[in-house]
Design an enzyme around this catalytic site. Structure first.
Site, PDB file in Angstrom:
ATOM      1  CG  ASN A   8      -1.933   1.106   1.217  1.00 32.89           C
ATOM      2  OD1 ASN A   8      -1.749   2.126   0.556  1.00 32.89           O
ATOM      3  ND2 ASN A   8      -3.010   0.941   1.969  1.00 32.89           N
ATOM      4  NE  ARG A  56      -4.837   3.545  -1.590  1.00 31.99           N
ATOM      5  CZ  ARG A  56      -4.492   4.717  -1.093  1.00 31.99           C
ATOM      6  NH1 ARG A  56      -3.343   4.859  -0.453  1.00 31.99           N
ATOM      7  NH2 ARG A  56      -5.281   5.758  -1.231  1.00 31.99           N
ATOM      8  CG  HIS A 144     -10.337   7.391   0.149  1.00 33.08           C
ATOM      9  ND1 HIS A 144     -10.747   8.683   0.438  1.00 33.08           N
ATOM     10  CD2 HIS A 144      -8.985   7.424   0.238  1.00 33.08           C
ATOM     11  CE1 HIS A 144      -9.698   9.438   0.701  1.00 33.08           C
ATOM     12  NE2 HIS A 144      -8.610   8.699   0.582  1.00 33.08           N
ATOM     13  CG  LEU A 169     -13.565  11.020   8.212  1.00 40.55           C
ATOM     14  CD1 LEU A 169     -14.226  11.550   9.483  1.00 40.55           C
ATOM     15  CD2 LEU A 169     -13.876  11.919   7.024  1.00 40.55           C
ATOM     16  N   GLY A 170      -8.906  10.619   6.884  1.00 38.29           N
ATOM     17  CA  GLY A 170      -7.484  10.528   7.186  1.00 38.29           C
ATOM     18  C   GLY A 170      -6.817  11.768   6.638  1.00 38.29           C
ATOM     19  N   GLY A 172      -6.405  12.093   3.482  1.00 38.05           N
ATOM     20  CA  GLY A 172      -7.442  12.268   2.475  1.00 38.05           C
ATOM     21  C   GLY A 172      -8.776  11.886   3.086  1.00 38.05           C
ATOM     22  NE  ARG A 201      -5.363  15.007  -0.905  1.00 29.76           N
ATOM     23  CZ  ARG A 201      -5.618  13.699  -1.003  1.00 29.76           C
ATOM     24  NH1 ARG A 201      -6.320  13.234  -2.012  1.00 29.76           N
ATOM     25  NH2 ARG A 201      -5.181  12.859  -0.086  1.00 29.76           N
ATOM     26  CG  ASP A 242      -1.631  15.566  13.366  1.00 28.53           C
ATOM     27  OD1 ASP A 242      -2.707  15.356  13.954  1.00 28.53           O
ATOM     28  OD2 ASP A 242      -0.664  14.782  13.410  1.00 28.53           O
ATOM     29  NE  ARG A 244      -2.257  12.876  15.590  1.00 26.85           N
ATOM     30  CZ  ARG A 244      -1.394  11.941  15.178  1.00 26.85           C
ATOM     31  NH1 ARG A 244      -1.251  10.822  15.859  1.00 26.85           N
ATOM     32  NH2 ARG A 244      -0.671  12.146  14.089  1.00 26.85           N
ATOM     33  CB  VAL A 288      -9.448  11.774  11.120  1.00 24.52           C
ATOM     34  CG1 VAL A 288     -10.455  12.707  11.774  1.00 24.52           C
ATOM     35  CG2 VAL A 288      -8.127  12.506  10.869  1.00 24.52           C
ATOM     36  N   GLY A 289     -11.137   9.157  11.444  1.00 33.37           N
ATOM     37  CA  GLY A 289     -12.424   8.529  11.715  1.00 33.37           C
ATOM     38  C   GLY A 289     -12.393   7.579  12.884  1.00 33.37           C
ATOM     39  CG  HIS A 291      -7.254   6.672  16.077  1.00 35.62           C
ATOM     40  ND1 HIS A 291      -7.307   5.581  16.921  1.00 35.62           N
ATOM     41  CD2 HIS A 291      -6.663   6.238  14.932  1.00 35.62           C
ATOM     42  CE1 HIS A 291      -6.759   4.538  16.320  1.00 35.62           C
ATOM     43  NE2 HIS A 291      -6.371   4.913  15.110  1.00 35.62           N
ATOM     44  CD  GLU A 340      -6.717   1.872   2.288  1.00 31.39           C
ATOM     45  OE1 GLU A 340      -7.204   2.739   1.552  1.00 31.39           O
ATOM     46  OE2 GLU A 340      -5.589   1.974   2.826  1.00 31.39           O
TER      47      GLU A 340
END
Length: 354
Positions: A8, A56, A144, A169-170, A172, A201, A242, A244, A288-289, A291, A340
């Site tokens: 990946n 990937r 994705h 959610l990351g 991207g 982006r 980020d 966080r 993100v999704g 954590h 993935e």
């Protein structure tokens, strides 16, 4: 089939894993910063033998509705799509070439992030632009797909239902509307630039804004691409890509960045639910999704009219694949680990045994 090596290659990272027939991870390595060279040979030196390799690949264009066995012709067709995913396509090909060098006799399969969205109906995939533009291949492809496919299937296996909105959610970010396991709509389009606000982006912007920038000489095409790809999104709003760091910053710019991110996310989820005509499950996945409990809570707080209601305790103290909605909520909200690698291994086995 024996073990499968999954490669990946992201825009700046490399994830390598070996999975057995039961999708158990036998070996893995994650390089956070990868420049397209090295990594594969070092991993293979200690990894168990593999019978096949899956890669990937972000963009498959119109020609790859599913996984494809790699040969010289397939590689060339993938390379021709580089201008549609300039951050990702060269890295995927670098991974292919590295494996070819070190495992020349092992079959390789390309698994495309766009393939899952080939099932979108024409009205969801078509841009209202001049016919000759559409004849050039300008349409919504979506991305994705490997993550959306796995997350939606996993959630249905755990909870049942047929109408699923998945949130990847990351760095991207994208959403998908999935009915009975098939993508019917998504937020990304011709390239991975459109849709939600992302780490660097922009997501959707008024096309007229871009024309204005070019017409008035504010930027040239290269600067425009760099700005949209690398200097927009959370980074452009808050000075950090980020979340966080943004949560900790406590500045007005940071607060605005989170507000914009969540606002666009809620809008997108409602739009995906409209495309489905309802929603049984809402699924969060990706870094993100999985954590960021605050993003999940703030997003859900604006979606009560759709039947979304989180359990605060579950949402704050999540472990593994878990339901985070209340027991009596009309829509089941789940957090699912992004896998993935499992989806790619599944595609490899299908391609080589079909």
């Amino acid at each position: 089939m024996a073990a499968v090596l999954v490669v990946n290659a992201g825009s700046s990272s490399l994830k390598l894993s070996v999975l057995d027939d039961d999708d158990r991870v036998l070996a893995q390595r994650h390089l956070e910063r990868w420049d397209g060279s090295g990594g594969v040979a070092e991993f293979l030196a200690d990894a168990p033998p593999v019978a096949a390799v899956g890669h990937r690949v972000v963009h498959g264009g119109p020609d790859f509705p599913g996984p494809a066995v790699l040969d010289a012709g397939t590689r060339e067709r993938i390379e021709r799509l580089t201008d549609l995913a300039p951050l990702h396509q060269p890295r995927a090909l670098a991974g292919v070439d590295a494996v070819t060098e070190h495992l020349p006799d092992v079959p390789q399969v390309a698994c495309f992030d766009t393939s899952f969205h080939h099932t979108m109906p024409g009205f969801a995939a078509t841009y209202a632009v001049p016919r000759e533009w559409r004849d050039w291949g300008l349409r919504r492809y979506g991305f994705h797909g490997l993550s959306h496919a796995y997350a939606s299937r996993r959630a249905v296996d755990l909870a049942g239902g047929s109408l699923v909105v998945t949130c990847h959610l990351g760095a991207g970010c994208s959403l998908a509307a999935v009915r009975d396991g098939r993508s019917v709509d998504t937020t990304m389009g011709f390239t991975p630039l459109s849709g939600l606000v992302m780490a660097t982006r922009s997501g959707d912007v008024d096309p007229g804004l871009l024309v204005w920038l070019l017409r008035h000489g504010k930027v040239d095409p290269e600067q425009l691409e760099d700005g949209l790809e690398h200097r927009s999104g959370l980074l452009g709003l808050a000075g950090s890509a980020d979340l966080r760091d943004i949560h900790r910053a406590g500045t007005p710019e940071a607060a605005l960045a989170v507000d914009v991110f969540v606002h666009r996310l809620r809008q997108g989820i409602a739009a995906m639910a409209a495309s489905l005509g309802g929603m049984d499950l809402l699924v969060f996945t990706g870094g993100v999704g999985e954590h960021d409990a605050e993003v999940r809570a703030r997003t859900a707080a604006g979606l009560g009219f759709l039947g979304v209601e989180l359990d605060a305790g579950r949402n704050a103290d999540r472990s593994g694949d878990q339901r985070v909605s209340t027991e009596d909520a009309r829509v089941g909200v789940w957090v699912v680990e992004a896998r993935e690698d499992v989806e790619i291994a599944r595609g490899v086995r299908h391609a080589l045994t079909a």
